[in-house]
Structures are given as C-alpha cells and as structure tokens.
Design a protein around this motif. Structure first.
Motif, mmCIF file in Angstrom:
data_model
loop_
_atom_site.group_PDB
_atom_site.id
_atom_site.type_symbol
_atom_site.label_atom_id
_atom_site.label_comp_id
_atom_site.label_asym_id
_atom_site.label_seq_id
_atom_site.Cartn_x
_atom_site.Cartn_y
_atom_site.Cartn_z
ATOM 1 N N GLY A 296 41.970 26.733 50.064
ATOM 2 C CA GLY A 296 41.562 27.950 49.374
ATOM 3 C C GLY A 296 42.579 28.371 48.339
ATOM 4 N N THR A 297 42.474 29.609 47.899
ATOM 5 C CA THR A 297 43.383 30.185 46.910
ATOM 6 C C THR A 297 43.666 31.636 47.276
ATOM 7 N N THR A 298 44.725 32.164 46.694
ATOM 8 C CA THR A 298 45.015 33.582 46.884
ATOM 9 C C THR A 298 44.271 34.399 45.827
ATOM 10 N N GLU A 299 43.861 35.586 46.223
ATOM 11 C CA GLU A 299 43.162 36.489 45.318
ATOM 12 C C GLU A 299 43.680 37.898 45.528
ATOM 13 N N ALA A 300 43.533 38.715 44.478
ATOM 14 C CA ALA A 300 43.922 40.124 44.583
ATOM 15 C C ALA A 300 42.946 40.858 45.494
ATOM 16 N N ASN A 301 43.467 41.827 46.220
ATOM 17 C CA ASN A 301 42.607 42.639 47.066
ATOM 18 C C ASN A 301 41.597 43.421 46.216
ATOM 19 N N LYS A 302 42.061 43.922 45.063
ATOM 20 C CA LYS A 302 41.184 44.588 44.090
ATOM 21 C C LYS A 302 41.556 44.093 42.705
ATOM 22 N N HIS A 303 40.553 43.987 41.862
ATOM 23 C CA HIS A 303 40.767 43.474 40.498
ATOM 24 C C HIS A 303 39.783 44.197 39.588
ATOM 25 N N THR A 304 40.296 44.898 38.576
ATOM 26 C CA THR A 304 39.405 45.622 37.675
ATOM 27 C C THR A 304 39.881 45.507 36.237
ATOM 28 N N ARG A 305 38.923 45.456 35.333
ATOM 29 C CA ARG A 305 39.204 45.485 33.894
ATOM 30 C C ARG A 305 38.782 46.863 33.382
ATOM 31 N N LEU A 306 39.737 47.622 32.871
ATOM 32 C CA LEU A 306 39.468 48.969 32.390
ATOM 33 C C LEU A 306 38.974 48.910 30.948
ATOM 34 N N ALA A 307 37.960 49.726 30.649
ATOM 35 C CA ALA A 307 37.369 49.738 29.314
ATOM 36 C C ALA A 307 37.348 51.163 28.773
ATOM 37 N N LEU B 204 44.909 38.429 49.372
ATOM 38 C CA LEU B 204 43.864 37.729 50.121
ATOM 39 C C LEU B 204 44.001 36.227 49.966
ATOM 40 N N ALA B 205 43.785 35.504 51.056
ATOM 41 C CA ALA B 205 43.617 34.055 51.006
ATOM 42 C C ALA B 205 42.145 33.788 51.248
ATOM 43 N N VAL B 206 41.493 33.154 50.289
ATOM 44 C CA VAL B 206 40.046 32.990 50.310
ATOM 45 C C VAL B 206 39.696 31.511 50.401
ATOM 46 N N GLY B 207 38.777 31.180 51.306
ATOM 47 C CA GLY B 207 38.331 29.800 51.465
ATOM 48 C C GLY B 207 36.874 29.757 51.861
ATOM 49 N N GLN B 208 36.381 28.542 52.088
ATOM 50 C CA GLN B 208 34.994 28.328 52.480
ATOM 51 C C GLN B 208 34.975 27.525 53.774
ATOM 52 N N ALA C 120 48.253 36.209 42.738
ATOM 53 C CA ALA C 120 46.883 35.736 42.902
ATOM 54 C C ALA C 120 46.711 34.403 42.189
ATOM 55 N N GLY C 121 45.836 33.558 42.757
ATOM 56 C CA GLY C 121 45.514 32.284 42.120
ATOM 57 C C GLY C 121 46.295 31.093 42.620
ATOM 58 N N MET C 122 47.148 31.252 43.653
ATOM 59 C CA MET C 122 47.910 30.129 44.188
ATOM 60 C C MET C 122 47.058 29.302 45.152
ATOM 61 N N THR C 123 47.276 27.985 45.152
ATOM 62 C CA THR C 123 46.601 27.108 46.105
ATOM 63 C C THR C 123 47.148 27.366 47.502
ATOM 64 N N ALA C 124 46.251 27.409 48.487
ATOM 65 C CA ALA C 124 46.657 27.725 49.855
ATOM 66 C C ALA C 124 45.897 26.856 50.842
ATOM 67 N N GLU C 125 46.566 26.506 51.927
ATOM 68 C CA GLU C 125 45.921 25.822 53.051
ATOM 69 C C GLU C 125 45.791 26.826 54.183
ATOM 70 N N ILE C 126 44.555 27.104 54.584
ATOM 71 C CA ILE C 126 44.265 28.150 55.559
ATOM 72 C C ILE C 126 43.961 27.509 56.903
ATOM 73 N N SER C 127 44.667 27.959 57.945
ATOM 74 C CA SER C 127 44.417 27.497 59.311
ATOM 75 C C SER C 127 43.939 28.692 60.126
ATOM 76 N N LEU C 128 42.647 28.708 60.411
ATOM 77 C CA LEU C 128 42.049 29.799 61.176
ATOM 78 C C LEU C 128 42.065 29.439 62.654
ATOM 79 N N ARG C 129 42.515 30.374 63.486
ATOM 80 C CA ARG C 129 42.566 30.132 64.923
ATOM 81 C C ARG C 129 41.473 30.940 65.615
ATOM 82 N N ALA C 130 40.587 30.212 66.290
ATOM 83 C CA ALA C 130 39.484 30.846 67.005
ATOM 84 C C ALA C 130 39.958 31.271 68.391
#
Length: 379
Positions: free
Chosen positions: A74-85, A213-217, A275-285
């Motif tokens: 996965g990758t890291t992402e910002a918790n919130k991201h907004t473009r102000l206009a 956030l670390a986001v994956g599928q 945000a945007g860094m490559t990450a390896e996510i290990s989820l523990r059930a």
C-alpha cells in the motif's frame, strides 16, 4: 546222475528272483516317492514374501495462540486532504501562509481586497442601530397607548430587515477570505500576493497528517478475517516500522480487482511521515490455535492439496490439509491440524495415505529444534 555244482545253483536262484521282480513292474517307481514323507510338492506359482514396515519419525508439536497475518502492499495517505478555492474574484491583499506552514482550524490562508465591502458592512451596522432605536421607541409608545399596534409592527419589520442586510453584508465580505477548514499543514500555495484571481481559482492545498493513513487493498478471501480495531504493522520503504490500528474496511470491492480498501491509522504527531510513501502492511486478525512447523514437513497429497501427513492410532498414514496462518522466516504457522496428531517429520514423502508404518518418536535433536523454532513467531 551227475552232481550240480554249488555256484551254478546260486546263479539259477538269482536269475529266478530277478525275473520275478521284473514281472511285478515295481522298477518304474524307483526314486519317485519316499514312503512316509509328508512334504507337499512345490508349486510353480509366485511365492509370497512379507515386506517389512517403513519406519517414519513423528512428533506431537506444542500448540500456541497466534494471530493470522495478512500482508498487502500500500501507500501512506493524509488523513484529510483539501484544495482551497476562491469564492469570489479579486486582488490578493493578504497571504500569511507559505508552503509547509502549520495551520489551525480557522486560520487565515488568503484575503482579497475588500473594494467597498467593508463600507457596506459599516452602513448596515448603522442602519441596524437606527432601526433598533426606532423599535424600542415604538414599543414604549405602544405600551402607553400613544401608538397604534400597526405602526409597532412596521417598526419591528424594519428592524428585521436591517439585521438581514447586515448579515448579507458580512457574508459578502467573508467571501473575500479563505480560511483553513482543519488543523494541518499547507502543502502547496498556488497564488501570490497582489495577483488577480477569478472565482473558483485554486488557492492552496492543506493536509492533515496526524494521524497518517496506510492504505491498501485486501482480497475477498481475507475480508472475513478482519475487524475494525485490529492491530497492524506498517513497514515503510525506508525501513521504518510503525504500529497502527485498522479503522476502515470498505464494503464495496473495486470492480477491476475485486479487492477491498482498508485504512490503518498511525500516530504522526511530529508530521515526520509524509503522504505517498510505499508501505508494506501486515494486518493481524484474531488469535487462533496453531502449531509451528518447518517448511520441510509440508507436502502434497495425491490430488495436489497442501498439507501434512500424520499417523493414526492404528499406525496408518493419513493426510491432513493445512490452514496457513502465517509464514515467518523461522517456519510456518499452521492451523487445522487435529489435537494430539502425530505429524510425520521424517519420511513423509516416502509413504502415502493408507500405508501401514512403524512410527517412532523423533530424535531429541529434532524435537529440540521444533520447540526452539516455536519461539520464533511474534504473536
């Protein structure tokens, strides 16, 4: 009469006995049978030879509670991201932020030249003050009976209109300002002080990086193993290892991959993780009962299924499919193996299901190695 000699008489007797024996026919059976013998004749069919049982080494491995690990990229992402206009067009008069500036919710990002809007607000405030005074005077006169109720209603209506005009003037003036909607970091500024902009033009980008956030599928097969609140380990491309919590599981699969989005929240108080860094996510059930075995023990059945061979109480070989819980550098963490199963750890590839074997306990060195490896996995 002449006398017969003794040797001639003996020859005649031998000749007569020989002739009598020949006439009986017993000469044809000489050597063909031994009287009184019980030995049966040897048959020409294949002689059955008993095959010795194959010896295999078995062990009953200790059991432990281990959490299933699901690894995804996965990758890291910002918790919130907004473009102000910009809400209106105009000239940028104030721009108090720069790239990388931290901001709190409500902080000013940009202000446009008011161009008379401040005067409109001042006039609306003066009109409101006049209408308030008139309304109070009308109320006093109405109470004393010196003013009709209809005129009092007119004064109150004028007061409400003055308040509405002030609110409209304030709202119009507020459109000249752009403020931070949440606390975060200004990642990009798209305008310069003094520049002219149009309505809808991009002003700046604000990110909230705490938590990051670390986001994956995850695949549809692993979805049932996950619950909100499960712990996770996130390893970044630079080698940094972080702990986080599963906070979101999508309930709709991506149509192209049939996978589900998951989000892991990681504390980032110093905003060091971008945000945007490559990450390896290990989820523990959730924790499940399992055994730890070296990879060499795992084999294939006659139908190609992955599992281990065990010895039943009747000393017959049986095959048990495995549930791979975790794959660690030290070995495999397996589930689905019956309690007290005697697992073949030596000779498993030389026997097949149904074979009778001579099962012996594995040597002390093998048992010691298995017990030592058991400490390898991290639950």
């Amino acid at each position: 009469m002449p006398r017969i000699k003794l040797h001639k008489l003996a020859a005649v007797i031998v000749l007569a006995a020989t002739a009598g024996w020949i006439l009986t026919g017993e000469f044809s059976s000489v050597g063909s049978a031994i009287p009184g013998s019980d030995t049966p004749p040897v048959e020409d069919d294949k002689v059955a030879i008993e095959t010795p049982l194959r010896t295999v080494a078995v062990v009953v491995p200790p059991r432990t509670m281990h959490s299933r690990t699901i690894r995804v990229s996965g990758t890291t992402e910002a918790n919130k991201h907004t473009r102000l206009a910009a809400r209106v067009g105009g000239i940028v008069s104030e721009l108090p932020v720069a790239k990388g500036s931290p901001v709190d919710a409500g902080d000013l990002i940009m202000r446009l030249d008011a161009e008379g809007k401040v005067a409109a607000v001042d006039m609306a405030k003066a009109m409101l003050a006049q209408r308030e005074a008139e309304a109070k005077a009308a109320e006093r006169l109405a109470k004393s009976g010196n003013m009709a109720k209809l005129r009092l209603d007119g004064a109150q209506t004028a007061l409400a209109q003055a308040r509405s005009q002030l609110e409209a003037a304030d709202a119009e003036l507020a459109r000249n300002e752009v403020r931070a909607p949440f606390a975060g970091l200004v990642d990009r500024v798209a305008v310069e002080k003094g520049s002219a902009i149009l309505q809808g033009a991009e002003i700046a980008t604000v990110l909230s990086l705490d938590p990051i956030l670390a986001v994956g599928q995850v695949s549809e097969h692993d979805l049932a193993e996950l619950e909100i609140g499960n712990t996770a380990t996130v390893r970044l491309v630079d080698g940094t290892s972080l702990e986080g919590t599963l906070r979101y599981i999508s309930r709709e699969a991506a149509p192209q991959t049939r996978t589900f989005r998951v989000e892991i929240a990681i504390a980032n108080p110093r905003l060091e993780i971008p945000a945007g860094m490559t990450a390896e996510i290990s989820l523990r059930a959730d924790m499940v009962q399992s055994v730890f075995l070296p990879r060499s023990v795992v084999t294939l059945s006659e139908t190609g299924d992955l599992g281990v061979r065990i010895v039943t109480p009747q000393d017959l070989v049986d095959f048990v499919p495995i549930d791979l819980i975790d794959d660690t550098p030290q070995g495999l963490v397996l589930g689905g193996i019956p309690d007290d199963a005697r697992i073949i750890v030596a000779g498993q590839d030389l026997v097949k299901t149904g074979d009778a074997v001579n099962a012996v306990e594995a040597d002390a060195e093998t048992v010691k190695r298995l017990v030592g490896q058991l400490a390898g996995p991290v639950n």
